[in-house]
Design a protein around this motif. Sequence first.
Motif, PDB file in Angstrom:
ATOM      1  N   TYR A   1       0.829  -1.209   0.000  1.00 47.97           N
ATOM      2  CA  TYR A   1       0.000   0.000   0.000  1.00 47.97           C
ATOM      3  C   TYR A   1       0.864   1.261   0.000  1.00 47.97           C
ATOM      4  N   GLY A   2       1.995   1.211   0.662  1.00 43.02           N
ATOM      5  CA  GLY A   2       2.881   2.373   0.656  1.00 43.02           C
ATOM      6  C   GLY A   2       3.386   2.710  -0.728  1.00 43.02           C
ATOM      7  N   SER A   3       3.693   1.680  -1.532  1.00 45.72           N
ATOM      8  CA  SER A   3       4.204   1.936  -2.890  1.00 45.72           C
ATOM      9  C   SER A   3       3.110   2.495  -3.790  1.00 45.72           C
ATOM     10  N   ARG A   4       1.872   2.048  -3.613  1.00 52.16           N
ATOM     11  CA  ARG A   4       0.779   2.603  -4.433  1.00 52.16           C
ATOM     12  C   ARG A   4       0.520   4.060  -4.065  1.00 52.16           C
ATOM     13  N   ALA A   5       0.690   4.399  -2.796  1.00 53.17           N
ATOM     14  CA  ALA A   5       0.526   5.790  -2.390  1.00 53.17           C
ATOM     15  C   ALA A   5       1.574   6.682  -3.042  1.00 53.17           C
ATOM     16  N   GLN A   6       2.777   6.150  -3.242  1.00 55.24           N
ATOM     17  CA  GLN A   6       3.820   6.930  -3.897  1.00 55.24           C
ATOM     18  C   GLN A   6       3.483   7.194  -5.367  1.00 55.24           C
ATOM     19  N   GLY A   7       2.527   6.432  -5.893  1.00 54.28           N
ATOM     20  CA  GLY A   7       2.119   6.611  -7.287  1.00 54.28           C
ATOM     21  C   GLY A   7       1.093   7.690  -7.512  1.00 54.28           C
ATOM     22  N   GLY A   8       0.621   8.345  -6.436  1.00 54.25           N
ATOM     23  CA  GLY A   8      -0.188   9.538  -6.600  1.00 54.25           C
ATOM     24  C   GLY A   8      -1.687   9.386  -6.622  1.00 54.25           C
ATOM     25  N   VAL A   9      -2.234   8.197  -6.342  1.00 51.18           N
ATOM     26  CA  VAL A   9      -3.697   8.062  -6.349  1.00 51.18           C
ATOM     27  C   VAL A   9      -4.303   8.899  -5.231  1.00 51.18           C
ATOM     28  N   GLY A  10      -5.523   9.377  -5.453  1.00 49.60           N
ATOM     29  CA  GLY A  10      -6.188  10.180  -4.441  1.00 49.60           C
ATOM     30  C   GLY A  10      -6.625   9.369  -3.236  1.00 49.60           C
ATOM     31  N   LEU A  11      -6.978   8.096  -3.469  1.00 47.16           N
ATOM     32  CA  LEU A  11      -7.490   7.239  -2.401  1.00 47.16           C
ATOM     33  C   LEU A  11      -7.045   5.804  -2.635  1.00 47.16           C
ATOM     34  N   ILE A  12      -6.603   5.162  -1.575  1.00 45.97           N
ATOM     35  CA  ILE A  12      -6.374   3.717  -1.581  1.00 45.97           C
ATOM     36  C   ILE A  12      -7.475   3.079  -0.766  1.00 45.97           C
TER      37      ILE A  12
ATOM     38  N   ILE B   1       0.190   1.282   8.742  1.00 43.50           N
ATOM     39  CA  ILE B   1       0.136   1.514   7.296  1.00 43.50           C
ATOM     40  C   ILE B   1      -0.505   2.864   7.001  1.00 43.50           C
ATOM     41  N   VAL B   2      -1.611   3.141   7.669  1.00 46.46           N
ATOM     42  CA  VAL B   2      -2.308   4.416   7.477  1.00 46.46           C
ATOM     43  C   VAL B   2      -1.380   5.579   7.813  1.00 46.46           C
ATOM     44  N   ASP B   3      -0.690   5.473   8.926  1.00 45.55           N
ATOM     45  CA  ASP B   3       0.209   6.551   9.345  1.00 45.55           C
ATOM     46  C   ASP B   3       1.329   6.753   8.326  1.00 45.55           C
ATOM     47  N   PHE B   4       1.877   5.672   7.813  1.00 42.64           N
ATOM     48  CA  PHE B   4       2.949   5.773   6.824  1.00 42.64           C
ATOM     49  C   PHE B   4       2.467   6.480   5.565  1.00 42.64           C
ATOM     50  N   VAL B   5       1.301   6.074   5.080  1.00 42.10           N
ATOM     51  CA  VAL B   5       0.763   6.677   3.858  1.00 42.10           C
ATOM     52  C   VAL B   5       0.479   8.162   4.073  1.00 42.10           C
ATOM     53  N   HIS B   6      -0.131   8.507   5.187  1.00 40.63           N
ATOM     54  CA  HIS B   6      -0.430   9.911   5.459  1.00 40.63           C
ATOM     55  C   HIS B   6       0.846  10.748   5.589  1.00 40.63           C
ATOM     56  N   LYS B   7       1.877  10.171   6.161  1.00 40.17           N
ATOM     57  CA  LYS B   7       3.121  10.911   6.381  1.00 40.17           C
ATOM     58  C   LYS B   7       3.911  11.100   5.095  1.00 40.17           C
ATOM     59  N   ASN B   8       3.808  10.145   4.173  1.00 40.21           N
ATOM     60  CA  ASN B   8       4.694  10.132   3.014  1.00 40.21           C
ATOM     61  C   ASN B   8       3.999  10.372   1.677  1.00 40.21           C
ATOM     62  N   SER B   9       2.754  10.805   1.701  1.00 37.32           N
ATOM     63  CA  SER B   9       2.048  11.067   0.444  1.00 37.32           C
ATOM     64  C   SER B   9       0.856  11.977   0.719  1.00 37.32           C
ATOM     65  N   GLU B  10       0.097  12.268  -0.338  1.00 34.95           N
ATOM     66  CA  GLU B  10      -1.151  13.017  -0.205  1.00 34.95           C
ATOM     67  C   GLU B  10      -2.361  12.102  -0.321  1.00 34.95           C
TER      68      GLU B  10
END
Length: 349
Positions: A40-51, A83-92
Amino acid sequence: MLYNSINFRNVELKNHWVMSPMCMYSCENGLANDFHLVHYGSRAQGGVGLIMMEATGVEPRGRITNRCMGIWNDQQAEQLQKIVDFVHKNSETKMGIQLAHAGRKGSTWNNTQIPIEEGWETIAPSAIPYHPSERIPHVLSVGEIKELVLNFKNSARRAVKAGFDVVEIHAAHGYLIHQFLSPLSNVRTDEYGGSFENRIRFLIEIVDAVNEELNENVALFVRVSGTEYAENGWDIESSVELAKVLKNHGVDLVDVSSGGNIHGAKISVFDGYQVPFSAQIKKEAEVKTGAVGLITTTEQAENILQNNEADLIFVAREILRNPYIAVQGSFEMKQDCFFPRQYTRAKIS
């Protein structure tokens, strides 16, 4: 439109791309692990608005397989919060979770029901297995139905505490809630069967219970099967009427898929084959919808939005192949999209 922001309650998505929920079959005892953090962290780095995180069981019997994710206890929720915290910290990217119960389609592996000694007794609204070769599921009593509603409510509370921005209730693909919706899998004669109003009762009770745990900072989606491709079964007209009710019960978006409840149903599959269901529900129920189903290109996604056929674009297999579909599409369209600062040297201006 694809790269404009969109709001659900106070939740702002930076664009209309959504990673659709897809089971990874990689948990032990329902617990997420490092694979899920990377996935999930790698998909967040790809710029999607929502996972939208994969189907997550609200009780052990709610899983499809014994390797599926769960949120029926606090330990599971704590793992998901990492996972949620990582995504919020490292992406939009915003994070959603799909609360689910497999019902009669549980206790399987590789789409085959496993022996009860290795799995569990499945449950359903009626004593009708998904496939004739499978065990007859346990028929839920009214009291047991009420307990399941409470399971969804408690899981939603854990999801909010874990920091999720969106909660989605899985009422599609032949899983437990869909089993209640369809007259082909629900032949009950009590308040949960028979009429349309009775067959949707379980879902509406879950929606109301989950909404009690949410606030303006957490949006509520529901995934439905627009049709189950079977005569006298759940169809698009039923989905439109359901969407009208869901809107009145505080649901922010109807995520429109199809099929899954009737074994052997004939489905004609082509690019965007489920988009017309989303378009019809959006138009006739006047509710926001998500489109999913073989959407593979930025141009295709943009056209769906421009044609007012959906409000969000849910991408499944294509985002497994290409986690960077959103940011790469922004390069093509010369639009702004989150791209990790660590990767700036690779950005195409």
